[in-house]
Design a protein around this motif. Structure first.
Motif, PDB file in Angstrom:
ATOM      1  N   VAL A  14      77.740   6.207  -4.795  1.00 10.40           N
ATOM      2  CA  VAL A  14      79.058   6.528  -5.351  1.00 10.40           C
ATOM      3  C   VAL A  14      80.111   5.552  -4.829  1.00 10.40           C
ATOM      4  O   VAL A  14      80.924   5.030  -5.601  1.00 10.40           O
ATOM      5  CB  VAL A  14      79.451   7.987  -5.036  1.00 10.40           C
ATOM      6  N   ASP A  15      80.077   5.270  -3.541  1.00 20.80           N
ATOM      7  CA  ASP A  15      81.057   4.340  -2.964  1.00 20.80           C
ATOM      8  C   ASP A  15      80.872   2.920  -3.504  1.00 20.80           C
ATOM      9  O   ASP A  15      81.856   2.239  -3.813  1.00 20.80           O
ATOM     10  CB  ASP A  15      80.943   4.320  -1.434  1.00 20.80           C
ATOM     11  N   VAL A  16      79.631   2.476  -3.629  1.00 22.14           N
ATOM     12  CA  VAL A  16      79.374   1.134  -4.154  1.00 22.14           C
ATOM     13  C   VAL A  16      79.786   1.071  -5.623  1.00 22.14           C
ATOM     14  O   VAL A  16      80.389   0.090  -6.062  1.00 22.14           O
ATOM     15  CB  VAL A  16      77.894   0.727  -3.961  1.00 22.14           C
ATOM     16  N   TYR A  17      79.512   2.137  -6.369  1.00 24.85           N
ATOM     17  CA  TYR A  17      79.916   2.189  -7.774  1.00 24.85           C
ATOM     18  C   TYR A  17      81.440   2.094  -7.894  1.00 24.85           C
ATOM     19  O   TYR A  17      81.957   1.325  -8.708  1.00 24.85           O
ATOM     20  CB  TYR A  17      79.415   3.471  -8.437  1.00 24.85           C
ATOM     21  N   LYS A  18      82.163   2.851  -7.079  1.00 23.69           N
ATOM     22  CA  LYS A  18      83.637   2.807  -7.114  1.00 23.69           C
ATOM     23  C   LYS A  18      84.142   1.405  -6.774  1.00 23.69           C
ATOM     24  O   LYS A  18      85.102   0.920  -7.377  1.00 23.69           O
ATOM     25  CB  LYS A  18      84.228   3.837  -6.158  1.00 23.69           C
ATOM     26  N   PHE A  19      83.499   0.776  -5.800  1.00 21.97           N
ATOM     27  CA  PHE A  19      83.861  -0.586  -5.422  1.00 21.97           C
ATOM     28  C   PHE A  19      83.658  -1.532  -6.606  1.00 21.97           C
ATOM     29  O   PHE A  19      84.538  -2.327  -6.946  1.00 21.97           O
ATOM     30  CB  PHE A  19      83.007  -1.013  -4.223  1.00 21.97           C
ATOM     31  N   ALA A  30      79.867  -1.924 -13.981  1.00 22.26           N
ATOM     32  CA  ALA A  30      79.701  -1.357 -12.645  1.00 22.26           C
ATOM     33  C   ALA A  30      78.354  -0.645 -12.514  1.00 22.26           C
ATOM     34  O   ALA A  30      77.656  -0.792 -11.504  1.00 22.26           O
ATOM     35  CB  ALA A  30      80.846  -0.403 -12.328  1.00 22.26           C
ATOM     36  N   THR A  31      77.967   0.092 -13.526  1.00 17.77           N
ATOM     37  CA  THR A  31      76.698   0.816 -13.504  1.00 17.77           C
ATOM     38  C   THR A  31      75.516  -0.144 -13.426  1.00 17.77           C
ATOM     39  O   THR A  31      74.603   0.045 -12.618  1.00 17.77           O
ATOM     40  CB  THR A  31      76.569   1.704 -14.759  1.00 17.77           C
ATOM     41  N   ASP A  32      75.518  -1.157 -14.256  1.00 17.78           N
ATOM     42  CA  ASP A  32      74.411  -2.106 -14.266  1.00 17.78           C
ATOM     43  C   ASP A  32      74.323  -2.892 -12.962  1.00 17.78           C
ATOM     44  O   ASP A  32      73.229  -3.107 -12.434  1.00 17.78           O
ATOM     45  CB  ASP A  32      74.535  -3.063 -15.444  1.00 17.78           C
ATOM     46  N   LEU A  58      75.788  -3.129   1.497  1.00 13.74           N
ATOM     47  CA  LEU A  58      75.612  -2.867   0.067  1.00 13.74           C
ATOM     48  C   LEU A  58      76.782  -3.412  -0.749  1.00 13.74           C
ATOM     49  O   LEU A  58      76.575  -3.982  -1.832  1.00 13.74           O
ATOM     50  CB  LEU A  58      75.434  -1.376  -0.185  1.00 13.74           C
ATOM     51  N   CYS A  59      77.987  -3.253  -0.260  1.00 12.49           N
ATOM     52  CA  CYS A  59      79.158  -3.762  -0.982  1.00 12.49           C
ATOM     53  C   CYS A  59      79.161  -5.283  -1.030  1.00 12.49           C
ATOM     54  O   CYS A  59      79.602  -5.877  -2.022  1.00 12.49           O
ATOM     55  CB  CYS A  59      80.446  -3.220  -0.367  1.00 12.49           C
ATOM     56  N   THR A  60      78.649  -5.918   0.003  1.00  8.28           N
ATOM     57  CA  THR A  60      78.550  -7.378   0.001  1.00  8.28           C
ATOM     58  C   THR A  60      77.555  -7.839  -1.063  1.00  8.28           C
ATOM     59  O   THR A  60      77.834  -8.774  -1.830  1.00  8.28           O
ATOM     60  CB  THR A  60      78.126  -7.893   1.390  1.00  8.28           C
ATOM     61  N   ILE A  61      76.422  -7.165  -1.127  1.00 10.79           N
ATOM     62  CA  ILE A  61      75.443  -7.487  -2.169  1.00 10.79           C
ATOM     63  C   ILE A  61      76.057  -7.244  -3.542  1.00 10.79           C
ATOM     64  O   ILE A  61      75.925  -8.066  -4.455  1.00 10.79           O
ATOM     65  CB  ILE A  61      74.151  -6.663  -1.989  1.00 10.79           C
ATOM     66  N   ASN A  64      78.488  -9.961  -4.515  1.00  3.17           N
ATOM     67  CA  ASN A  64      77.773 -11.181  -4.892  1.00  3.17           C
ATOM     68  C   ASN A  64      77.099 -11.035  -6.264  1.00  3.17           C
ATOM     69  O   ASN A  64      77.116 -11.977  -7.067  1.00  3.17           O
ATOM     70  CB  ASN A  64      76.748 -11.546  -3.823  1.00  3.17           C
ATOM     71  N   GLU A  65      76.543  -9.886  -6.522  1.00  5.43           N
ATOM     72  CA  GLU A  65      75.929  -9.635  -7.834  1.00  5.43           C
ATOM     73  C   GLU A  65      76.994  -9.686  -8.934  1.00  5.43           C
ATOM     74  O   GLU A  65      76.756 -10.235 -10.001  1.00  5.43           O
ATOM     75  CB  GLU A  65      75.218  -8.275  -7.853  1.00  5.43           C
ATOM     76  N   TYR A  66      78.152  -9.117  -8.656  1.00  5.63           N
ATOM     77  CA  TYR A  66      79.236  -9.142  -9.635  1.00  5.63           C
ATOM     78  C   TYR A  66      79.660 -10.586  -9.918  1.00  5.63           C
ATOM     79  O   TYR A  66      79.805 -10.981 -11.072  1.00  5.63           O
ATOM     80  CB  TYR A  66      80.423  -8.316  -9.135  1.00  5.63           C
ATOM     81  N   TYR A  67      79.827 -11.380  -8.866  1.00  4.25           N
ATOM     82  CA  TYR A  67      80.220 -12.776  -9.071  1.00  4.25           C
ATOM     83  C   TYR A  67      79.130 -13.560  -9.810  1.00  4.25           C
ATOM     84  O   TYR A  67      79.438 -14.423 -10.640  1.00  4.25           O
ATOM     85  CB  TYR A  67      80.561 -13.448  -7.745  1.00  4.25           C
ATOM     86  N   ASN A  68      77.880 -13.262  -9.535  1.00  9.81           N
ATOM     87  CA  ASN A  68      76.790 -13.912 -10.273  1.00  9.81           C
ATOM     88  C   ASN A  68      76.858 -13.567 -11.754  1.00  9.81           C
ATOM     89  O   ASN A  68      76.658 -14.435 -12.610  1.00  9.81           O
ATOM     90  CB  ASN A  68      75.428 -13.500  -9.709  1.00  9.81           C
ATOM     91  N   HIS A  69      77.148 -12.315 -12.048  1.00 11.18           N
ATOM     92  CA  HIS A  69      77.275 -11.911 -13.451  1.00 11.18           C
ATOM     93  C   HIS A  69      78.470 -12.587 -14.117  1.00 11.18           C
ATOM     94  O   HIS A  69      78.383 -12.982 -15.283  1.00 11.18           O
ATOM     95  CB  HIS A  69      77.377 -10.387 -13.576  1.00 11.18           C
ATOM     96  N   LEU A  70      79.562 -12.734 -13.387  1.00 12.05           N
ATOM     97  CA  LEU A  70      80.722 -13.433 -13.944  1.00 12.05           C
ATOM     98  C   LEU A  70      80.394 -14.891 -14.246  1.00 12.05           C
ATOM     99  O   LEU A  70      80.811 -15.423 -15.274  1.00 12.05           O
ATOM    100  CB  LEU A  70      81.917 -13.357 -12.990  1.00 12.05           C
TER     101      LEU A  70
END
Length: 165
Positions: A14-19, A30-32, A58-61, A64-70
């Protein structure tokens, strides 16, 4: 391992999803990325040295995953909406790009027990949302997410075992 994953997922998802939601401003993205984050974290758990909290790790990962997707989105010159639609076939599904790999994954998929096989099929091939999958099974959305993650984890494990033979 399943028990450890459940504990980590239940404590931090839940916390990682909110982040991720704050970063992306998009529930589907966010879900994916949450699913990709949890998969990456579990696969690479041996790299976690305890120098920070599990939530920070987990938030660091996730970041990084978000930036990779961008970056993928920018490289394809897609709008955010087009990019969101492409996410369903961008993460784990990249491994089904070539026919031989797709056949290999299908073969492994058919060795999985239910509900893993069905959940994976509904998510990847039918491109259903977790809420839709949960509704079909009469379960919670969290159950659908965890079951899908476990299906991916099982397929990856089998693929790694076959590579080492």
């Amino acid at each position: 391992m399943d028990k450890e994953f459940d504990e980590i997922y239940n404590l931090y998802a839940v916390d990682v999803y909110k982040f991720l939601l704050r970063l992306s401003q998009n529930e589907n993205v966010a879900t994916d990325i949450l699913q990709d984050t949890m998969l990456k974290a579990i696969i690479n758990i041996d790299k976690f040295k305890g120098e920070c909290s599990m939530k920070t790790y987990l938030c660091t990962i996730a970041k990084n995953e978000y930036y990779n997707h961008l970056k993928k989105c920018e490289n394809k010159n897609l709008s955010l909406n087009d990019y969101e639609n492409s996410l369903y076939s961008e993460s784990f599904e990249n491994s089904v790009d070539d026919k031989s790999q797709a056949i290999h994954i299908h073969r492994i998929l058919h060795t999985l027990d239910e509900p893993y096989k069905e959940i994976f099929t509904l998510r990847i091939f039918a491109e259903l949302k977790f809420s839709e999958i949960a509704h079909i099974f009469g379960k919670s959305e969290n159950w659908a997410r965890v079951t899908f993650f476990r299906a991916k984890e099982k397929i990856i494990k089998i693929m790694k075992e076959e590579e080492s033979i």
